[in-house]
Design an enzyme around this catalytic site. Structure first.
Site, PDB file in Angstrom:
ATOM      1  N   HIS A  29      43.137  45.913  19.249  1.00 18.17           N
ATOM      2  CA  HIS A  29      43.254  46.971  20.136  1.00 18.17           C
ATOM      3  C   HIS A  29      44.386  47.755  19.513  1.00 18.17           C
ATOM      4  O   HIS A  29      45.223  48.305  20.041  1.00 18.17           O
ATOM      5  CB  HIS A  29      43.853  46.720  21.620  1.00 18.17           C
ATOM      6  CG  HIS A  29      42.908  45.625  22.206  1.00 18.17           C
ATOM      7  ND1 HIS A  29      41.962  46.028  23.241  1.00 18.17           N
ATOM      8  CD2 HIS A  29      42.856  44.256  22.201  1.00 18.17           C
ATOM      9  CE1 HIS A  29      41.253  44.813  23.388  1.00 18.17           C
ATOM     10  NE2 HIS A  29      41.907  43.930  23.197  1.00 18.17           N
ATOM     11  N   SER A  59      50.218  68.910  -0.614  1.00 21.98           N
ATOM     12  CA  SER A  59      50.285  69.989   0.130  1.00 21.98           C
ATOM     13  C   SER A  59      50.628  71.261  -0.758  1.00 21.98           C
ATOM     14  O   SER A  59      51.491  71.181  -1.418  1.00 21.98           O
ATOM     15  CB  SER A  59      50.832  69.852   1.542  1.00 21.98           C
ATOM     16  OG  SER A  59      51.121  70.994   1.927  1.00 21.98           O
ATOM     17  N   LYS A  99      54.534  66.345   0.454  1.00 25.56           N
ATOM     18  CA  LYS A  99      53.370  65.388   0.987  1.00 25.56           C
ATOM     19  C   LYS A  99      52.542  64.764  -0.115  1.00 25.56           C
ATOM     20  O   LYS A  99      52.436  65.210  -1.338  1.00 25.56           O
ATOM     21  CB  LYS A  99      52.365  66.403   1.701  1.00 25.56           C
ATOM     22  CG  LYS A  99      52.893  67.188   2.943  1.00 25.56           C
ATOM     23  CD  LYS A  99      52.935  65.985   4.053  1.00 25.56           C
ATOM     24  CE  LYS A  99      51.543  65.642   4.417  1.00 25.56           C
ATOM     25  NZ  LYS A  99      51.166  66.202   5.735  1.00 25.56           N
ATOM     26  N   GLU A 106      39.932  60.635   3.675  1.00 26.26           N
ATOM     27  CA  GLU A 106      39.599  61.520   4.987  1.00 26.26           C
ATOM     28  C   GLU A 106      38.177  61.989   4.398  1.00 26.26           C
ATOM     29  O   GLU A 106      37.195  62.106   5.681  1.00 26.26           O
ATOM     30  CB  GLU A 106      40.610  62.569   5.073  1.00 26.26           C
ATOM     31  CG  GLU A 106      41.806  61.874   5.560  1.00 26.26           C
ATOM     32  CD  GLU A 106      43.070  63.037   5.670  1.00 26.26           C
ATOM     33  OE1 GLU A 106      42.774  64.291   5.511  1.00 26.26           O
ATOM     34  OE2 GLU A 106      44.197  62.391   5.470  1.00 26.26           O
ATOM     35  N   GLN A 125       7.814  68.001   4.326  1.00 24.67           N
ATOM     36  CA  GLN A 125       8.496  68.350   3.365  1.00 24.67           C
ATOM     37  C   GLN A 125      10.017  68.548   3.479  1.00 24.67           C
ATOM     38  O   GLN A 125      10.956  68.229   2.257  1.00 24.67           O
ATOM     39  CB  GLN A 125       7.988  69.749   2.776  1.00 24.67           C
ATOM     40  CG  GLN A 125       8.770  70.374   1.684  1.00 24.67           C
ATOM     41  CD  GLN A 125       7.941  71.796   1.074  1.00 24.67           C
ATOM     42  OE1 GLN A 125       6.876  71.470   0.585  1.00 24.67           O
ATOM     43  NE2 GLN A 125       8.168  72.953   1.475  1.00 24.67           N
ATOM     44  N   LYS A 153      13.028  65.488   1.967  1.00 25.11           N
ATOM     45  CA  LYS A 153      13.700  65.146   0.787  1.00 25.11           C
ATOM     46  C   LYS A 153      15.231  65.497   0.835  1.00 25.11           C
ATOM     47  O   LYS A 153      16.019  65.159   0.340  1.00 25.11           O
ATOM     48  CB  LYS A 153      12.861  65.655  -0.301  1.00 25.11           C
ATOM     49  CG  LYS A 153      11.716  64.644  -0.616  1.00 25.11           C
ATOM     50  CD  LYS A 153      10.901  65.056  -1.630  1.00 25.11           C
ATOM     51  CE  LYS A 153       9.538  66.127  -1.105  1.00 25.11           C
ATOM     52  NZ  LYS A 153       9.082  65.822   0.201  1.00 25.11           N
TER      53      LYS A 153
HETATM   54  N1  ARG Z   1       5.606  69.877  -1.298  1.00 25.57           N
HETATM   55  C1  ARG Z   1       5.105  69.061  -0.014  1.00 25.57           C
HETATM   56  C2  ARG Z   1       5.926  67.875   0.495  1.00 25.57           C
HETATM   57  O1  ARG Z   1       7.027  67.676  -0.184  1.00 25.57           O
HETATM   58  C3  ARG Z   1       4.000  68.185  -0.547  1.00 25.57           C
HETATM   59  C4  ARG Z   1       2.790  69.059  -0.718  1.00 25.57           C
HETATM   60  C5  ARG Z   1       1.601  68.899   0.270  1.00 25.57           C
HETATM   61  N2  ARG Z   1       1.573  70.133   0.860  1.00 25.57           N
HETATM   62  C6  ARG Z   1       0.281  70.570   1.572  1.00 25.57           C
HETATM   63  N3  ARG Z   1       0.162  71.509   1.796  1.00 25.57           N
HETATM   64  N4  ARG Z   1      -0.677  69.498   1.644  1.00 25.57           N
HETATM   65  O2  ARG Z   1       5.841  67.477   1.433  1.00 25.57           O
END
Ligand code: ARG
Length: 461
Positions: free
Chosen positions: A155, A276, A282, A289, A321, A324
């Site tokens: 606590h 600072s 500081k 942080e 897509q 990623k």
């Molecule tokens: N660039 C796409 C992705 O990262 C893969 C391509 C698949 N695209 C498609 N029209 N079937 O998911």
């Protein structure tokens, strides 16, 4: 160059072209894309699906392109749709029409998930080693602080004395589990999806096992619809990364507190602090942080994927897509955060005296006073009551329990003897907790040994 111009009578709107493109994100998978294509084309040759000569031309073309991208001779064209189209178009540009045979029996849908898996398999192995070097720093710091007594808290109130080593090794355990989660994710993503095609495989006599072997996958995926539309492995990775950030963030919070004038348990190295622009005195713990702050970002990446996937019907949809950008952002953030935090931890100065002083206040030995009475024959609940009254008395007098005379103590219980003072010294409080998992030097050495073995057994060379 587009891969799909045939059925269109008009060029795509420029804005749509930009909107549709993922190359700024997936360009970093060029190596994996080429490795996947190399394995694919070797299989096409072996299965007599394309003529050997054409296949060999493709192989040397791809190998050359890989080198040239790496050396910066070829620049990835940001106006391409994605890395898959770019590599294929570049190949055809370099070697001619034979390049157009590369995509036989394959779709970008199985290609993209292959590339992502290959990329993750490599990066997560790097991450395991980064976690292990962080564990090594924890180990070294813990070894240096086996006798460094500090207050343990519950606590945010002082609770019982522990050691700095014991505290650090708590994080050692957390990161051991984090590493385990990464390994688990790696195990499950180790399925080779190529051959799934757009969604329903293909009619060519492809040899998927050969491709899996070539690319060092443990097995091949068993359902093509699942293989092209599964992003569980991305979510699992993001979940493991979020957990890492959560642990780093808790640690950051403690570092920030320990640096305050009020705690003053540690001092960060100048190389890991910032000043600072207005207040000359500081020295701010910006690294800690920022790690705490960036945790929100990685959680956001996880939520992005969970939300992204929740309404997608089988099989591939372009929504995916978006995976990623979140994945790479989380990976970059985690790598940077652990590495920077590691340097900060390595160089911080531990103010052992202040830690000890902190443990002396706040009645951290009160449990041990009660335990002393129990060992003399008092029931724990009664002992608890007696010590509660002693603490109240001491609060009123502004002193610690060990500052009371034996006479004064005897007024609370006749069981107190001269040996009470030794029984409740900080050293005894720590050293008597010899139970496995405890703060005594004996127990901490067991934890250290376990961590050492863990590091040795998990290194990836
Ligand atoms: N660039 C796409 C992705 O990262 C893969 C391509 C698949 N695209 C498609 N029209 N079937 O998911």
């Amino acid at each position: 160059m587009k891969l799909w111009g045939g059925r269109f009578q008009k060029a795509v709107d420029n804005l749509v072209n930009d909107f549709n493109s993922s190359i700024r994100t997936d360009g970093r998978m060029f190596k994996e894309d080429i490795d996947g294509s190399l394995a694919h084309v070797k299989m096409l040759i072996a299965q007599d699906i394309i003529p050997k000569q054409d296949g060999e031309k493709i192989i040397s073309g791809l190998t050359e392109i890989s080198k040239r991208i790496e050396n910066g001779v070829i620049e990835i064209d940001p106006s391409s749709e994605d890395i898959h189209s770019f590599i294929e178009a570049t190949l055809t540009y370099y070697i001619g029409d034979e390049g157009k045979k590369l995509h036989t029996g394959r779709s970008r849908n199985d290609q993209v998930t292959l590339d992502t898996r290959l990329y993750l398999k490599k990066e997560l192995k790097n991450l395991i080693n980064v976690i292990l070097s962080f564990e090594e720093t924890l180990l070294i710091k813990a070894e240096e602080n086996i006798d460094t007594i500090m207050p343990g808290y519950t606590h945010m109130q002082k609770a019982q004395p522990i050691t700095f080593a014991h505290h650090l090794l708590a994080y050692g355990e957390m990161f051991k589990r984090d590493l385990g989660r990464i390994k688990d994710a790696l195990k499950r993503m180790d399925e080779m999806p190529l051959g799934s095609g757009a969604l329903a495989t293909s009619t060519y006599p492809i040899d998927r096992e050969m491709v899996a072997k070539e690319l060092d996958f443990a097995s091949i995926s068993l359902n093509s619809l699942d293989a092209v539309s599964d992003r569980d492995y991305v979510i699992e990775t993001l979940s493991a990364l979020s957990m890492i950030m959560m642990h780093l963030s808790r640690f950051s919070e403690e570092v920030i507190l320990w640096c305050t004038h009020e705690f003053s348990f540690i001092e960060l190295d100048d190389a890991y602090s910032t000043g600072s622009s207005i207040m000359p005195q500081k020295k701010n713990p910006d690294v800690a942080e920022l790690v705490r702050g960036k945790t929100g970002r990685v959680y956001g990446d996880l939520i992005t994927l969970l939300t992204l996937m929740k309404g997608i019907p089988l099989a591939y949809n372009k929504d995916m897509q978006e995976d990623k950008e979140a994945l790479f952002d989380a990976l970059d953030t985690v790598f940077l955060s652990i590495k920077t935090f590691n340097g900060m931890l390595k160089t911080m100065r531990i103010k052992k005296d202040n830690m000890r002083k902190g443990a002396l206040g706040g009645f951290t030995n009160a449990t041990d006073v009660a335990d002393y009475l129990v060992k003399k024959g008092v029931a724990f609940r009664n002992a608890h009551e007696v010590v509660g009254a002693i603490v109240l008395h001491c609060i009123n007098k502004g002193i610690n329990i060990e500052e009371l005379s034996l006479e004064a103590l005897k007024e609370f219980s006749s069981y107190f003897e001269e040996d009470i003072y030794n029984a409740i010294s900080l050293e005894t409080c720590v050293e008597e907790r010899k139970v496995i998992g405890g703060p005594s030097s004996k127990s901490v050495k067991i934890q250290l040994e376990a961590l050492k073995n863990f590091i040795d057994n998990n290194k990836i060379v």
